[in-house]
Motif scaffolding. Structure first.
Motif, PDB file in Angstrom:
ATOM      1  N   ARG A 159      49.125  25.470   7.005  1.00 59.15           N
ATOM      2  CA  ARG A 159      49.542  26.133   5.764  1.00 59.15           C
ATOM      3  C   ARG A 159      48.766  25.587   4.574  1.00 59.15           C
ATOM      4  N   LYS A 160      48.658  24.270   4.501  1.00 53.68           N
ATOM      5  CA  LYS A 160      47.933  23.657   3.392  1.00 53.68           C
ATOM      6  C   LYS A 160      46.467  24.071   3.398  1.00 53.68           C
ATOM      7  N   ALA A 161      45.856  24.081   4.589  1.00 55.34           N
ATOM      8  CA  ALA A 161      44.450  24.475   4.705  1.00 55.34           C
ATOM      9  C   ALA A 161      44.258  25.926   4.285  1.00 55.34           C
ATOM     10  N   THR A 162      45.195  26.793   4.683  1.00 54.21           N
ATOM     11  CA  THR A 162      45.094  28.212   4.339  1.00 54.21           C
ATOM     12  C   THR A 162      45.199  28.415   2.835  1.00 54.21           C
ATOM     13  N   GLU A 163      46.128  27.722   2.204  1.00 55.65           N
ATOM     14  CA  GLU A 163      46.285  27.847   0.747  1.00 55.65           C
ATOM     15  C   GLU A 163      45.048  27.344   0.013  1.00 55.65           C
ATOM     16  N   ILE A 164      44.470  26.255   0.498  1.00 55.61           N
ATOM     17  CA  ILE A 164      43.263  25.711  -0.136  1.00 55.61           C
ATOM     18  C   ILE A 164      42.097  26.666   0.031  1.00 55.61           C
ATOM     19  N   VAL A 165      41.954  27.227   1.224  1.00 65.14           N
ATOM     20  CA  VAL A 165      40.859  28.172   1.473  1.00 65.14           C
ATOM     21  C   VAL A 165      41.003  29.412   0.603  1.00 65.14           C
ATOM     22  N   ILE A 166      42.223  29.936   0.467  1.00 60.44           N
ATOM     23  CA  ILE A 166      42.444  31.124  -0.368  1.00 60.44           C
ATOM     24  C   ILE A 166      42.065  30.834  -1.819  1.00 60.44           C
ATOM     25  N   ASP A 167      42.479  29.681  -2.326  1.00 57.48           N
ATOM     26  CA  ASP A 167      42.151  29.322  -3.711  1.00 57.48           C
ATOM     27  C   ASP A 167      40.644  29.180  -3.904  1.00 57.48           C
ATOM     28  N   LEU A 168      39.965  28.619  -2.921  1.00 57.82           N
ATOM     29  CA  LEU A 168      38.513  28.471  -3.016  1.00 57.82           C
ATOM     30  C   LEU A 168      37.822  29.827  -2.949  1.00 57.82           C
ATOM     31  N   LEU A 169      38.278  30.697  -2.053  1.00 60.98           N
ATOM     32  CA  LEU A 169      37.694  32.040  -1.952  1.00 60.98           C
ATOM     33  C   LEU A 169      37.899  32.821  -3.243  1.00 60.98           C
ATOM     34  N   TYR A 170      39.043  32.612  -3.870  1.00 62.08           N
ATOM     35  CA  TYR A 170      39.364  33.343  -5.095  1.00 62.08           C
ATOM     36  C   TYR A 170      38.399  32.993  -6.226  1.00 62.08           C
ATOM     37  N   SER A 171      37.793  31.815  -6.151  1.00 59.59           N
ATOM     38  CA  SER A 171      36.853  31.384  -7.192  1.00 59.59           C
ATOM     39  C   SER A 171      35.434  31.876  -6.938  1.00 59.59           C
ATOM     40  N   LEU A 172      35.210  32.557  -5.807  1.00 62.07           N
ATOM     41  CA  LEU A 172      33.880  33.049  -5.462  1.00 62.07           C
ATOM     42  C   LEU A 172      33.684  34.481  -5.960  1.00 62.07           C
ATOM     43  N   ASP A 173      32.441  34.923  -5.927  1.00 61.94           N
ATOM     44  CA  ASP A 173      32.115  36.312  -6.229  1.00 61.94           C
ATOM     45  C   ASP A 173      32.730  37.205  -5.146  1.00 61.94           C
ATOM     46  N   ARG A 174      33.522  38.213  -5.555  1.00 63.83           N
ATOM     47  CA  ARG A 174      34.243  39.048  -4.590  1.00 63.83           C
ATOM     48  C   ARG A 174      33.299  39.794  -3.650  1.00 63.83           C
ATOM     49  N   ASN A 175      32.114  40.107  -4.128  1.00 63.15           N
ATOM     50  CA  ASN A 175      31.160  40.833  -3.285  1.00 63.15           C
ATOM     51  C   ASN A 175      30.611  39.964  -2.158  1.00 63.15           C
ATOM     52  N   CYS A 176      30.881  38.676  -2.205  1.00 59.83           N
ATOM     53  CA  CYS A 176      30.370  37.756  -1.185  1.00 59.83           C
ATOM     54  C   CYS A 176      31.415  37.426  -0.119  1.00 59.83           C
ATOM     55  N   ILE A 177      32.572  38.073  -0.203  1.00 59.03           N
ATOM     56  CA  ILE A 177      33.675  37.742   0.698  1.00 59.03           C
ATOM     57  C   ILE A 177      33.902  38.886   1.683  1.00 59.03           C
ATOM     58  N   SER A 178      34.046  38.557   2.943  1.00 64.36           N
ATOM     59  CA  SER A 178      34.269  39.555   3.991  1.00 64.36           C
ATOM     60  C   SER A 178      35.694  40.089   3.931  1.00 64.36           C
TER      61      SER A 178
END
Length: 536
Positions: free
Chosen positions: A239-258
């Motif tokens: 759960r902790k890893a998933t929340e951290i990954v989501i927060d990190l993905l949210y800070s990226l350019d949306r066009n770079c996310i699958s």
């Protein structure tokens, strides 16, 4: 110096060590200050000291005592230098006498920019046990900087010093990831090594890479790989890893996310009960890319406790996020979403627990420009009415009002006219829109005739009679007692459909004739006319 174990040290409440007070206090200013207090009674009995928040806990204290007992003759390497340095600062080993642990470790830490990849990874792994102290010392940032430089400047081939732990990991664990050391870009050679780190460490490492503007596509691919790696297998850690990954993905350019990767995280998160803000961020990222989704991705089971089969409310939230991005209604992306939601409507319509309000929202949430045809919407409504037989006439009409009859094909209108599941008034509305199409068709037919200048014949008069007849049908249908005259209305609609087909035949003949005339004449640019849509 006599070695007597006259000091009992409780390290962080985890482990107790029996050591020599004189030896340790000769190196540690912290212990020396404690024993030099006048209030401390002189006694031959063993003393007890409790250390709180010692970096590295038992491991750190043991390394420090080995240094003291050997008079500084221990092996100091990248794998333990950060820990030794943090322990030395905690124990205040600042005495000018030689050897001085703080000075020795500081000199070793100056070599961080020259460490191999293996040495960097080993140091990061050990820092996981005392991360706050490592960050406070400033050495952790230096290690992260060195790691980022290696990732950005490395050659296409993986470093020869890749860690044995990561090699064994690659051999023994199949992540089923699209990112493998053999089949994918060699730029991702570091994925498996970093995937062995804890979530807190990953957050620090990836945040540093994002700050340095490392390729966002590569970072997002690693984050998806990290969740698949199996390192975070325990529920709380996952759960902790998933929340951290989501927060990190949210800070990226949306066009770079699958988008596919985001749906993968979503399905995993359903059982993890993520914090609300994190779940909202995940839904928002999916919503902005909903045009890239597939029907299977949207068929997400409803939460436990809900009677419906699919989570329609979640899909509606996706659509709200998509519309909030300001996508132009006429864009190709909007058309894709319209087609996707039409397919979704047909899938969820047979769900007997799907509320009418949610079903209507699915149809009406998108702008009119998202659909060129409402045939799929009609099909979904037909399925919905077939299952939901207890609906009142008013509820049925509310659902049917979501259909744009002007965007129904002639075949769908014909089917609707014969469909006993639909309220009779909907047949009248469909008839009205078909009447409008007939008028437009006849007007275009007259335009063709005027261009071609054919000899007068009876067909034109018959067409005008058909127009008058069709107008009378609409007027008559509006006055019908819909309960008693339903069968008559269906018959009139069938006649209307026959007229449409006949006029389409006429249109095709006139199109052929037009082509022959235009073939023998040079068309004038100013006098050119486009063919009507129904004749094309």
């Amino acid at each position: 110096m006599v070695m007597t174990c006259d000091l009992e040290v409780d390290v962080n409440g985890e482990e107790i060590f029996l050591v020599s007070k004189d030896i340790l206090s000769s190196f540690s200013g912290r212990l020396r200050k404690l024993f030099d207090k006048p209030s401390l009674p002189a006694s031959s009995q063993s003393l007890k000291v409790i250390l709180h928040n010692l970096p590295g806990s038992a491991e750190g204290f043991e390394l420090m005592t080995r240094f003291c007992y050997s008079n500084g003759r221990i092996h100091i390497a990248p794998s333990n230098v950060c820990l030794l340095h943090c322990v030395a600062e905690y124990m205040e080993m600042t005495k000018d006498a030689s050897p001085n642990l703080i000075k020795i470790t500081e000199k070793c830490l100056e070599e961080i920019p020259f460490w191999t990849w293996l040495e960097i990874m080993n140091s990061l792994k050990q820092c996981q046990g005392f991360l706050p102290a490592a960050i406070a010392s400033g050495n952790f940032d230096k290690i992260l900087d060195s790691l980022a430089v290696r990732i950005t400047t490395a050659s296409d081939n993986s470093p020869t010093s890749s860690s044995p732990e990561s090699s064994a990991f690659r051999f023994s664990f199949d992540t089923r990831s699209t990112i493998s050391t053999k089949s994918s870009s060699q730029r991702t050679w570091w994925f498996d090594d970093l995937a062995l780190l804890d979530p807190d460490m990953i957050q620090k490492v990836i945040s540093n890479l994002i700050f340095r503007k490392i390729d966002n596509v590569m970072i997002s691919r690693f984050l998806f790989h990290y969740l698949k790696s199996g390192v975070c297998s325990a529920p709380s850690k996952k759960r902790k890893a998933t929340e951290i990954v989501i927060d990190l993905l949210y800070s990226l350019d949306r066009n770079c996310i699958s988008c596919k990767g985001l749906f993968g995280i979503l399905r995993v998160s359903l059982s993890l009960r993520l914090i609300k803000s994190c779940q909202s961020r995940l839904e928002s990222m999916i919503g902005t890319q909903i045009d890239q989704a597939t029907l299977d991705s949207l068929l997400i089971p409803a939460p436990i406790g809900m009677e419906s089969h699919y989570d329609v409310s979640l899909v509606l939230r996706f659509l709200n996020s998509f519309l909030a991005t300001g996508v132009q209604p006429s864009s190709i992306r909007m058309k894709r979403v319209g087609s996707l939601i039409d397919s979704y409507l047909v899938e969820v319509a047979p769900d007997s627990s799907l509320e009418p309000s949610k079903f209507i929202s699915l149809i009406t949430i998108l702008p009119d420009a998202a659909r060129d045809s409402h045939d799929a919407v009609y099909q979904a409504v037909d399925l919905y009415l077939e299952v939901h037989t207890q609906l009142s006439e008013e509820e049925k009409m509310n659902i049917c009002c979501a259909i744009d009859y002007d965007k129904l094909s002639s075949e769908s209108c014909k089917h609707l006219a014969r469909n006993p599941k639909f309220p009779s008034r909907t047949a009248v509305e469909a008839l009205t829109f078909q009447q409008s199409k007939l008028k437009s068709l006849l007007q275009n037919t007259d335009s063709f005739r005027s261009i071609l200048n054919p000899p007068p014949n009876e067909s034109k008069c018959k067409e005008k009679d058909q127009l008058n007849d069709s107008e009378q049908i609409v007027l008559y249908a509006n006055k019908l007692d819909l309960t008693l005259e339903n069968e008559k209305l269906k018959a009139e609609l069938q006649g209307m459909q026959w007229r449409v087909m006949e006029l389409e035949k006429i249109c095709r003949k006139m199109q052929t004739r037009m082509a022959k005339v235009m073939k023998n004449k040079t068309p004038s640019p100013s006098g050119s006319r486009s063919l009507p849509r129904l004749c094309s």
